[in-house]
Design an enzyme around this catalytic site. Sequence first.
Site, short mmCIF file in Angstrom:
data_model
loop_
_atom_site.label_atom_id
_atom_site.label_comp_id
_atom_site.label_asym_id
_atom_site.label_seq_id
_atom_site.Cartn_x
_atom_site.Cartn_y
_atom_site.Cartn_z
CG ASN A 135 -1.81 1.22 1.28
OD1 ASN A 135 -1.84 2.03 0.36
ND2 ASN A 135 -2.57 1.36 2.37
CG PHE A 137 -1.92 5.65 -1.58
CD1 PHE A 137 -1.36 6.67 -2.32
CD2 PHE A 137 -2.47 4.57 -2.27
CE1 PHE A 137 -1.35 6.64 -3.71
CE2 PHE A 137 -2.47 4.51 -3.64
CZ PHE A 137 -1.90 5.55 -4.38
CD GLU A 168 -3.01 0.50 -10.21
OE1 GLU A 168 -4.16 0.66 -10.68
OE2 GLU A 168 -2.04 0.11 -10.90
CB ALA A 170 -10.23 1.67 -0.99
CG ASN A 171 -12.28 -2.63 -0.59
OD1 ASN A 171 -11.88 -3.15 0.45
ND2 ASN A 171 -13.32 -1.81 -0.62
CG ASP A 194 -3.79 -2.06 12.19
OD1 ASP A 194 -2.88 -2.90 12.15
OD2 ASP A 194 -3.93 -1.24 13.13
N GLY A 195 -5.43 -1.46 7.90
CA GLY A 195 -6.39 -1.50 6.81
C GLY A 195 -5.96 -2.43 5.69
CB THR A 238 -2.27 2.41 14.84
OG1 THR A 238 -3.11 1.64 13.97
CG2 THR A 238 -2.87 3.79 15.02
NE ARG A 307 -6.30 8.95 9.37
CZ ARG A 307 -5.20 8.38 8.94
NH1 ARG A 307 -4.15 9.15 8.66
NH2 ARG A 307 -5.12 7.08 8.77
#
Length: 448
Positions: A135, A137, A168, A170-171, A194-195, A238, A307
């Site tokens: 990922n 990003f 590239e 999400a999912n 974690d995502g 995180t 954030r």
Amino acid sequence: MGAAEPLRSVLWVKRRRCAVSLDPARALLRWWRSPGPGADTPGADTCSVPVSEIIIVEETDINRKHYTSGKWQKMEKPYAFTVHCVKRARRHRWKCAQVTFWCADEPLCHLWLQTLRELLEKLTSRPKHLLVFINPFGGKGHGKRIYERKVAPLFMLASISTEVIITERANHAKDIMHEIDTDKYDGIVCVGGDGMFSEVLHGLIGRTQRLAGVDPSHPRAALVASPLRIGVIPAGSTDCVCFSTVGTNDAETSALHIIVGDSLPMDVSSVHHNGALLRYSVSLLGYGFYGDIIKDSESKRWMGLARYDFSGLKTFLSHHCYEGTVSFLPAQHTVGSPRDGKPCRAGCIVCTQSKQQLEEEQKKPPHGVESAEELEEWKVICGKFLAINATNMSCACPRSPRGLSPAAHLGDGSSDLILIRKCSRFNFLRFLIRHTNHSTSLLLKFIE
């Protein structure tokens, strides 16, 4: 010499004469200083490396300039082999270390090489071919650089072939997992937070159930476990999953755990609503304070890591409480408790015994009852709550070294349910502060 017989020789390590022993039965390589014939007993300066933590053994190129001077000139023609292994550092970190052993006897050098390599070949849990998702990003956006600089060289050293996919959108990883043939891989590695792990997890579980003909929307469906393991290289905000399982969010440490074939069983929870599967979870299911933070922070990704601080402060000041009813089924099979203070470790006895008891319970006949639901005794708690949390792991991270539930076990077949009842802002602040130090927050009166 048989493979099971101990091997012992006098070799040179860092220009020092050392006695070196390899005991295949114990799978342990040891060496210690041996200045003369009478120093063959291990002393306080003994160094040791389990064979399971040896990455690779290579024949050393003695023609390199570094090795053509000094004491090696005293040998007519020196021979050497280098052991690349794990070196344990502070705070659960692992580093890659190298130890070179020298001798003047070529057959002896080859004997050591052959014996060590034969032992390494017996370690069948080690991956040979991995699918890697990156990922670019997540977190600070350093995922690709972290992989290329810290992880890829180690995989190459360990002769692990990889197929790398940079996501590239999400999912993206989840969609790829549904399409590709995973049989040619020994495992999947996700580089991100974690995502990213959640994406790969959903894709792998979904694919496995589809191929097995299992309907995952049914809450009581017996899901089929996938033979593939998922490795995590931390590069997120995180890195809760990585920190809770490995004990640190260091990329080199995680890569070395993957290389040596370390694995931990992990409980997966499913969330259903109106007869449909919403998602799976391995860390935290949060309603109230933590859920509000995650929801609010998602719209502020442009702020980066800040954030979470902004959304956390905003949610804390709002001090919303939720009135509701919580129904849960107490776990009868687990031998642990959220308050017992026993952290989960590799080879955890609590997870092992709890899993055995759970399997025995599931094998018992229903004694004439039509369904298992009629045997269950659900508990109901009503009230006003600041947060309702269910954790499958400690949820530790760099900001909260012990996590929300320090004694949560990864594979005991149960979740720790933590109810935070309505209290003053001051008391809730006490609860939050305890997450940033090594105190437990579960002893506060408004915590159940």
